[in-house]
Design a protein around this motif. Structure first.
Motif, PDB file in Angstrom:
ATOM      1  N   GLY A  51      78.297  57.209  41.181  1.00  0.00           N
ATOM      2  CA  GLY A  51      77.347  56.587  42.060  1.00  0.00           C
ATOM      3  C   GLY A  51      77.039  57.479  43.243  1.00  0.00           C
ATOM      4  O   GLY A  51      77.108  58.692  43.182  1.00  0.00           O
ATOM      5  N   SER A  52      76.684  56.859  44.325  1.00  0.00           N
ATOM      6  CA  SER A  52      76.317  57.607  45.535  1.00  0.00           C
ATOM      7  C   SER A  52      77.496  57.743  46.491  1.00  0.00           C
ATOM      8  O   SER A  52      77.333  58.228  47.595  1.00  0.00           O
ATOM      9  N   ARG A  53      78.680  57.309  46.065  1.00  0.00           N
ATOM     10  CA  ARG A  53      79.853  57.388  46.925  1.00  0.00           C
ATOM     11  C   ARG A  53      80.452  58.779  46.895  1.00  0.00           C
ATOM     12  O   ARG A  53      80.371  59.477  45.902  1.00  0.00           O
ATOM     13  N   ALA A  54      81.046  59.190  47.989  1.00  0.00           N
ATOM     14  CA  ALA A  54      81.737  60.476  48.077  1.00  0.00           C
ATOM     15  C   ALA A  54      83.223  60.212  48.259  1.00  0.00           C
ATOM     16  O   ALA A  54      83.624  59.225  48.880  1.00  0.00           O
ATOM     17  N   HIS A  55      84.036  61.091  47.694  1.00  0.00           N
ATOM     18  CA  HIS A  55      85.482  60.945  47.799  1.00  0.00           C
ATOM     19  C   HIS A  55      86.053  62.218  48.397  1.00  0.00           C
ATOM     20  O   HIS A  55      85.708  63.311  47.981  1.00  0.00           O
ATOM     21  N   LEU A  56      86.930  62.082  49.362  1.00  0.00           N
ATOM     22  CA  LEU A  56      87.573  63.217  50.000  1.00  0.00           C
ATOM     23  C   LEU A  56      88.962  63.391  49.412  1.00  0.00           C
ATOM     24  O   LEU A  56      89.789  62.475  49.442  1.00  0.00           O
ATOM     25  N   LEU A  57      89.204  64.561  48.842  1.00  0.00           N
ATOM     26  CA  LEU A  57      90.512  64.879  48.268  1.00  0.00           C
ATOM     27  C   LEU A  57      91.059  66.103  48.966  1.00  0.00           C
ATOM     28  O   LEU A  57      90.336  67.052  49.222  1.00  0.00           O
ATOM     29  N   ARG A  58      92.332  66.104  49.227  1.00  0.00           N
ATOM     30  CA  ARG A  58      92.976  67.245  49.871  1.00  0.00           C
ATOM     31  C   ARG A  58      93.810  68.003  48.841  1.00  0.00           C
ATOM     32  O   ARG A  58      95.026  67.991  48.870  1.00  0.00           O
ATOM     33  N   GLU A  59      93.099  68.613  47.896  1.00  0.00           N
ATOM     34  CA  GLU A  59      93.745  69.460  46.901  1.00  0.00           C
ATOM     35  C   GLU A  59      92.711  70.466  46.404  1.00  0.00           C
ATOM     36  O   GLU A  59      91.520  70.311  46.644  1.00  0.00           O
ATOM     37  N   THR A  60      93.171  71.472  45.715  1.00  0.00           N
ATOM     38  CA  THR A  60      92.245  72.486  45.223  1.00  0.00           C
ATOM     39  C   THR A  60      91.499  71.962  44.004  1.00  0.00           C
ATOM     40  O   THR A  60      91.980  71.070  43.295  1.00  0.00           O
ATOM     41  N   LEU A  61      90.320  72.528  43.756  1.00  0.00           N
ATOM     42  CA  LEU A  61      89.571  72.138  42.567  1.00  0.00           C
ATOM     43  C   LEU A  61      90.307  72.562  41.306  1.00  0.00           C
ATOM     44  O   LEU A  61      90.221  71.899  40.279  1.00  0.00           O
ATOM     45  N   LYS A  62      91.033  73.662  41.371  1.00  0.00           N
ATOM     46  CA  LYS A  62      91.821  74.107  40.223  1.00  0.00           C
ATOM     47  C   LYS A  62      92.853  73.049  39.839  1.00  0.00           C
ATOM     48  O   LYS A  62      93.045  72.741  38.658  1.00  0.00           O
ATOM     49  N   LEU A  82      71.451  72.560  37.013  1.00  0.00           N
ATOM     50  CA  LEU A  82      71.734  71.335  36.276  1.00  0.00           C
ATOM     51  C   LEU A  82      71.187  70.150  37.050  1.00  0.00           C
ATOM     52  O   LEU A  82      71.358  70.071  38.264  1.00  0.00           O
ATOM     53  N   THR A  83      70.532  69.244  36.349  1.00  0.00           N
ATOM     54  CA  THR A  83      70.074  68.004  36.963  1.00  0.00           C
ATOM     55  C   THR A  83      70.937  66.886  36.396  1.00  0.00           C
ATOM     56  O   THR A  83      71.056  66.747  35.175  1.00  0.00           O
ATOM     57  N   LEU A  84      71.541  66.121  37.285  1.00  0.00           N
ATOM     58  CA  LEU A  84      72.399  65.017  36.877  1.00  0.00           C
ATOM     59  C   LEU A  84      71.602  63.720  36.840  1.00  0.00           C
ATOM     60  O   LEU A  84      70.487  63.644  37.367  1.00  0.00           O
ATOM     61  N   ARG A  85      72.153  62.698  36.223  1.00  0.00           N
ATOM     62  CA  ARG A  85      71.476  61.405  36.077  1.00  0.00           C
ATOM     63  C   ARG A  85      70.950  60.828  37.380  1.00  0.00           C
ATOM     64  O   ARG A  85      69.891  60.213  37.405  1.00  0.00           O
ATOM     65  N   ASP A  86      71.678  61.017  38.464  1.00  0.00           N
ATOM     66  CA  ASP A  86      71.258  60.445  39.750  1.00  0.00           C
ATOM     67  C   ASP A  86      70.274  61.343  40.498  1.00  0.00           C
ATOM     68  O   ASP A  86      69.917  61.062  41.636  1.00  0.00           O
ATOM     69  N   GLY A  87      69.843  62.447  39.873  1.00  0.00           N
ATOM     70  CA  GLY A  87      68.877  63.345  40.492  1.00  0.00           C
ATOM     71  C   GLY A  87      69.503  64.511  41.234  1.00  0.00           C
ATOM     72  O   GLY A  87      68.786  65.408  41.687  1.00  0.00           O
ATOM     73  N   THR A  88      70.816  64.527  41.368  1.00  0.00           N
ATOM     74  CA  THR A  88      71.500  65.634  42.034  1.00  0.00           C
ATOM     75  C   THR A  88      71.283  66.918  41.244  1.00  0.00           C
ATOM     76  O   THR A  88      71.347  66.916  40.020  1.00  0.00           O
ATOM     77  N   LYS A  89      71.036  68.009  41.958  1.00  0.00           N
ATOM     78  CA  LYS A  89      70.890  69.318  41.328  1.00  0.00           C
ATOM     79  C   LYS A  89      72.075  70.182  41.715  1.00  0.00           C
ATOM     80  O   LYS A  89      72.451  70.249  42.874  1.00  0.00           O
TER      81      LYS A  89
END
Length: 73
Positions: free
Chosen positions: A1-12, A50-57
């Motif tokens: 959805g349009s929610r954002a999540h903050l994580l304190r870890e590496t993407l790896k 890449l274009t995602l379902r919600d329109g994000t590029k």
């Protein structure tokens, strides 16, 4: 959805816990659920937009584009 999540870890670290059949690293700062991709347009030097379902590029990096193409076959 349009929610954002903050994580304190590496993407790896996050990438290692995600299902590799559903998620792909497309850039050093982005991991994408392949089921959400609706369009993949060539950009420059092997990169894609890449274009995602919600329109994000999201722009993929050249180094990650090979795995992305494999998953979308």
């Amino acid at each position: 959805g349009s929610r954002a999540h903050l994580l304190r870890e590496t993407l790896k670290s996050l990438e290692s816990r995600l299902d590799p059949e559903r998620f792909v690293r497309v850039h050093r700062s982005a991991i994408v659920n392949v089921e959400r991709i609706v369009a993949m347009e060539p950009y420059f030097h092997g990169e894609y937009v890449l274009t995602l379902r919600d329109g994000t590029k999201v722009t993929s990096s050249r180094t990650c584009s090979g795995r992305l193409r494999e998953m979308l076959k």
